[in-house]
Motif scaffolding. Structure first.
Motif, mmCIF file in Angstrom:
data_model
loop_
_atom_site.group_PDB
_atom_site.id
_atom_site.type_symbol
_atom_site.label_atom_id
_atom_site.label_comp_id
_atom_site.label_asym_id
_atom_site.label_seq_id
_atom_site.Cartn_x
_atom_site.Cartn_y
_atom_site.Cartn_z
ATOM 1 N N GLN A 1 -25.264 49.886 54.915
ATOM 2 C CA GLN A 1 -23.967 50.065 54.270
ATOM 3 C C GLN A 1 -22.816 49.821 55.241
ATOM 4 O OE1 GLN A 1 -21.580 53.194 51.343
ATOM 5 N NE2 GLN A 1 -23.478 53.856 52.284
ATOM 6 N N ARG A 2 -22.975 50.214 56.488
ATOM 7 C CA ARG A 2 -21.915 49.998 57.465
ATOM 8 C C ARG A 2 -21.699 48.498 57.697
ATOM 9 N NH1 ARG A 2 -23.587 53.461 60.643
ATOM 10 N NH2 ARG A 2 -24.843 52.103 61.977
ATOM 11 N N ASP A 3 -22.774 47.724 57.760
ATOM 12 C CA ASP A 3 -22.639 46.273 57.918
ATOM 13 C C ASP A 3 -21.941 45.666 56.696
ATOM 14 O OD1 ASP A 3 -23.903 46.486 60.336
ATOM 15 O OD2 ASP A 3 -25.840 45.736 59.632
ATOM 16 N N TRP A 4 -22.335 46.136 55.518
ATOM 17 C CA TRP A 4 -21.683 45.663 54.293
ATOM 18 C C TRP A 4 -20.187 45.952 54.333
ATOM 19 C CZ3 TRP A 4 -19.141 49.106 51.043
ATOM 20 C CH2 TRP A 4 -18.629 48.562 49.860
ATOM 21 N N LEU A 5 -19.827 47.173 54.746
ATOM 22 C CA LEU A 5 -18.429 47.551 54.796
ATOM 23 C C LEU A 5 -17.651 46.667 55.762
ATOM 24 C CD1 LEU A 5 -16.122 49.455 54.048
ATOM 25 C CD2 LEU A 5 -16.928 51.020 55.839
ATOM 26 N N GLY A 6 -18.239 46.391 56.908
ATOM 27 C CA GLY A 6 -17.572 45.523 57.871
ATOM 28 C C GLY A 6 -17.303 44.139 57.302
ATOM 29 N N ARG A 7 -18.278 43.587 56.596
ATOM 30 C CA ARG A 7 -18.084 42.265 55.992
ATOM 31 C C ARG A 7 -16.990 42.302 54.930
ATOM 32 N NH1 ARG A 7 -23.775 42.522 56.075
ATOM 33 N NH2 ARG A 7 -23.832 42.949 53.817
ATOM 34 N N GLU A 8 -16.975 43.345 54.118
ATOM 35 C CA GLU A 8 -15.984 43.438 53.050
ATOM 36 C C GLU A 8 -14.572 43.608 53.618
ATOM 37 O OE1 GLU A 8 -16.592 43.311 49.487
ATOM 38 O OE2 GLU A 8 -18.342 42.364 50.426
ATOM 39 N N LEU A 9 -14.425 44.425 54.643
ATOM 40 C CA LEU A 9 -13.123 44.613 55.260
ATOM 41 C C LEU A 9 -12.610 43.313 55.870
ATOM 42 C CD1 LEU A 9 -13.771 48.034 57.045
ATOM 43 C CD2 LEU A 9 -12.239 47.674 55.097
ATOM 44 N N ALA A 10 -13.481 42.620 56.586
ATOM 45 C CA ALA A 10 -13.077 41.362 57.224
ATOM 46 C C ALA A 10 -12.728 40.310 56.183
ATOM 47 C CB ALA A 10 -14.196 40.870 58.145
ATOM 48 N N ALA A 11 -13.493 40.253 55.099
ATOM 49 C CA ALA A 11 -13.236 39.256 54.058
ATOM 50 C C ALA A 11 -11.914 39.541 53.358
ATOM 51 C CB ALA A 11 -14.383 39.249 53.047
ATOM 52 N N SER A 12 -11.604 40.812 53.143
ATOM 53 C CA SER A 12 -10.338 41.163 52.507
ATOM 54 C C SER A 12 -9.153 40.748 53.383
ATOM 55 C CB SER A 12 -10.299 42.666 52.239
ATOM 56 O OG SER A 12 -9.058 43.046 51.690
ATOM 57 N N LYS A 13 -9.271 41.009 54.667
ATOM 58 C CA LYS A 13 -8.199 40.600 55.571
ATOM 59 C C LYS A 13 -8.067 39.083 55.617
ATOM 60 C CE LYS A 13 -6.464 40.788 60.273
ATOM 61 N NZ LYS A 13 -6.671 41.198 61.667
ATOM 62 N N ALA A 14 -9.210 38.379 55.673
ATOM 63 C CA ALA A 14 -9.184 36.919 55.725
ATOM 64 C C ALA A 14 -8.553 36.321 54.475
ATOM 65 C CB ALA A 14 -10.601 36.381 55.913
ATOM 66 N N ALA A 15 -8.703 37.033 53.337
ATOM 67 C CA ALA A 15 -8.113 36.556 52.087
ATOM 68 C C ALA A 15 -6.609 36.823 52.025
ATOM 69 C CB ALA A 15 -8.804 37.221 50.901
ATOM 70 N N GLY A 16 -6.072 37.517 53.027
ATOM 71 C CA GLY A 16 -4.641 37.761 53.095
ATOM 72 C C GLY A 16 -4.160 39.008 52.379
ATOM 73 N N ARG A 17 -5.075 39.858 51.972
ATOM 74 C CA ARG A 17 -4.652 41.089 51.293
ATOM 75 C C ARG A 17 -4.123 42.071 52.339
ATOM 76 N NH1 ARG A 17 -9.698 39.842 48.827
ATOM 77 N NH2 ARG A 17 -9.361 39.003 46.724
ATOM 78 N N PRO A 18 -2.954 42.641 52.131
ATOM 79 C CA PRO A 18 -2.392 43.549 53.135
ATOM 80 C C PRO A 18 -3.056 44.933 53.168
ATOM 81 C CG PRO A 18 -0.901 43.331 51.264
ATOM 82 C CD PRO A 18 -1.987 42.335 51.058
#
Length: 568
Positions: free
Chosen positions: A354-371
């Motif tokens: 779950q921690r790895d999943w969370l890291g990917r989701e956080l990074a993807a959200s930032k990469a998509a430009g969401r503040p």
């Protein structure tokens, strides 16, 4: 929540219809009704999960055929989607849950929905799909901890009356497992209000859990909130039993309650039946309900699971704090040994998956430009040491305060007051009980390059916290919601200002109220987040008054978030 809550803390529906006897496999002639309202949840850009429960005339009869209608208007003159042939089945306690499978609805739009069984029409609910692309604002209500005998659900009535609401984020303790004995949790209030839990014993069997869910959803204020907006839910511990972890729970005794894994599976089956949440994917762990919701280009909400899939067993002061000879030769708490156990690197609330999943989701959200990245987390994350009252009050004042408490809790409170002189954590069931795991979580934030907004429930208190790692680097801001109706620690301490004491004792705590009940309303724009702490004047009667206890603002800034600013 780790403190012993029992000691320390102490019909909307349609009419009836006769169904044709010739309808193969369906309910035999009789009456049906919608006694538990309607609900939606887990919205996406083109759909949501729609839920209801059909109460049959005879629980032993056959399936009930149901139709879902979704419209642009409350009068249902403009129906945009109809799903026929749905079935309320006895094997799922006559609940109906339907996902439009990502089709039929437009992004970022509000709709009305209802269910129909023959000539019987359910109450009408409202749902809003997730937006797509440019999103100017977002409004989320954050709730937790609704003990049915603990008081009236006035906060849900207040939520149902909000002018603007995109979704309700529920952080757990949707039901409680305790019984109706005089000394059971919350029963002093429950008996006075005639809000007695059903069944009247601690729930263990599938029938027990189903009946408890049914009782909660019979509450008109909760029904109104569900009908107002989609819920995005995750469980905490009481959906199974108090202080759950991967392999057990504080409130589970195998000799009387049976096998824990069986009880957990039973509780989750009832939860999935009765909640507007997507089912686990085939082959996936039913405990793994971590998932992400994207609100256009504005925010991502990651719901994590911190109870059943990765949590190590809680430490408690009662069973894990040992004693050694003190300077005077008398036994004294071995605080150093306890801190060593607390810092065991194997202790965590999240597993690696779950921690790895969370890291990917956080990074993807930032990469998509969401503040904004928002973490739907169950328990308080901040460092919160118990207050050292000897630095805040005289011995006589402390003795007077202890003497004013119910006799049954005085020894436990006195012991905690002594322990907290050593700076030990206030709540071992929160992230404070898993400090190395918390550092791993903060490292996940750092690697993803985000400073998220962390949400918290469970504590029955309001919190505004500025989260820092072991090196003193800011990693997130946290907003904790108080309970809808569950007792708060401050309720039992008379006039003693526990929230103020915790704020003064802990640098990460900006604000804490340990008595008020209510919810947090989060309002996002691309530039800033405003968090309003909404309270109700009473949970013991109607009418009540609603007000905003405190408001905080945090703006976007270069490299992260600006400071927490109290408004007004």
């Amino acid at each position: 929540m780790n403190m012993d809550r029992r000691s320390l803390l102490g019909l909307i529906g349609g009419g009836a219809v006769a169904l044709p006897a010739s309808q193969a496999g369906a309910q035999t002639p009789g009456t049906v009704a919608f006694l538990h309202g309607v609900a939606s949840g887990d919205p996406d850009r083109h759909s949501a999960v729609f839920w209801t429960r059909v109460t049959p005339a005879d629980a032993n009869s056959g399936d009930i055929e149901v139709r879902l209608e979704v419209a642009r208007d409350e009068a249902f003159a403009d129906i945009v989607r109809t799903s026929s042939g749905l079935r309320a089945r006895a094997e799922r306690d006559f609940t109906v849950k339907h996902d439009l499978d990502g089709q039929g609805l437009e992004p970022g739009q509000g709709y009305f929905y209802r269910f129909v069984a023959g000539d019987v029409v359910s109450p009408v609910g409202r749902v809003r799909t997730l937006p797509e692309g440019a999103t100017p604002d977002l409004s989320l209500a954050v709730v937790s901890c609704q003990l049915y005998p603990g008081g009236l659900f006035n906060a849900y009535d207040a939520i149902a009356k909000l002018d603007r609401l995109d979704a309700v984020v529920h952080l757990g303790d949707y039901i409680y497992e305790y019984g109706a004995e005089a000394d059971d949790y919350g029963m002093v209030t429950g008996a006075a209000l005639n809000r007695l839990p059903q069944p009247p014993h601690e729930i263990v069997s599938l029938e027990d859990y189903r009946l408890r869910h049914a009782q909660y959803k019979s509450d008109p204020d909760l029904q109104a909130a569900h009908a107002r907006a989609p819920f995005i839910c995750v469980w905490d511990d009481h959906e199974v039993t108090n202080d759950s972890w991967v392999s057990g729970a504080e409130n589970h005794q195998p000799e009387t309650d049976g096998d824990y894994a069986t009880r957990k599976a039973t509780a989750l089956r009832a939860y999935y039946e009765w909640m507007p949440i997507r089912e686990a994917a085939p082959g996936a762990l039913r405990e793994a309900i971590n998932r992400t919701f994207h609100f256009g280009d504005l925010a991502s909400l990651m719901m994590v699971e911190t109870r059943l899939s990765g949590r190590s067993e809680q430490l408690t002061y009662e069973k894990d704090l040992t004693f050694a000879a003190g300077p005077d030769g008398q036994p004294a708490p071995d605080v150093a040994a306890f801190r060593t156990r607390l810092a065991d690197p194997s202790r965590d609330l999240l597993d690696a998956r779950q921690r790895d999943w969370l890291g990917r989701e956080l990074a993807a959200s930032k990469a998509a430009g969401r503040p904004w990245q928002v973490l739907g987390n169950q328990v308080v994350t901040a460092r919160v040491a118990g207050p050292n009252l000897s630095q805040m009050a005289s011995p006589q004042q402390i003795a007077t305060m202890i003497g004013s408490l119910p006799e049954a809790v005085r020894p436990q409170v006195a012991q905690l007051i002594e322990l907290f002189k050593s700076g030990l954590p206030f709540n071992l069931d929160a992230w404070d009980g898993y400090p190395v795991g918390r550092e791993r979580l903060y490292q996940t934030f750092k690697v993803a390059g985000v400073t998220p907004v962390v949400l918290a429930g469970d504590s029955h208190a309001f919190w505004v916290n500025d989260l820092k790692d072991d090196a003193g680097e800011r990693r997130a801001v946290e907003f904790g919601t108080s309970a809808i109706s569950s007792p708060s620690p401050g309720d039992f301490l008379g006039a003693f200002p526990l929230g103020m004491a915790l704020t003064q004792a802990n640098p990460e705590v900006e604000f804490c109220d340990q008595k008020a009940k209510g919810f947090v309303l989060l309002k996002f724009t691309p530039e800033a987040l405003t968090a309003e702490l909404h309270t109700v004047s009473t949970i013991l009667a109607k009418p009540y008054e609603a007000r905003v206890l405190a408001t905080y603002r945090v703006a976007q800034a270069d490299g992260g978030l600006g400071p927490l600013e109290k408004q007004g």
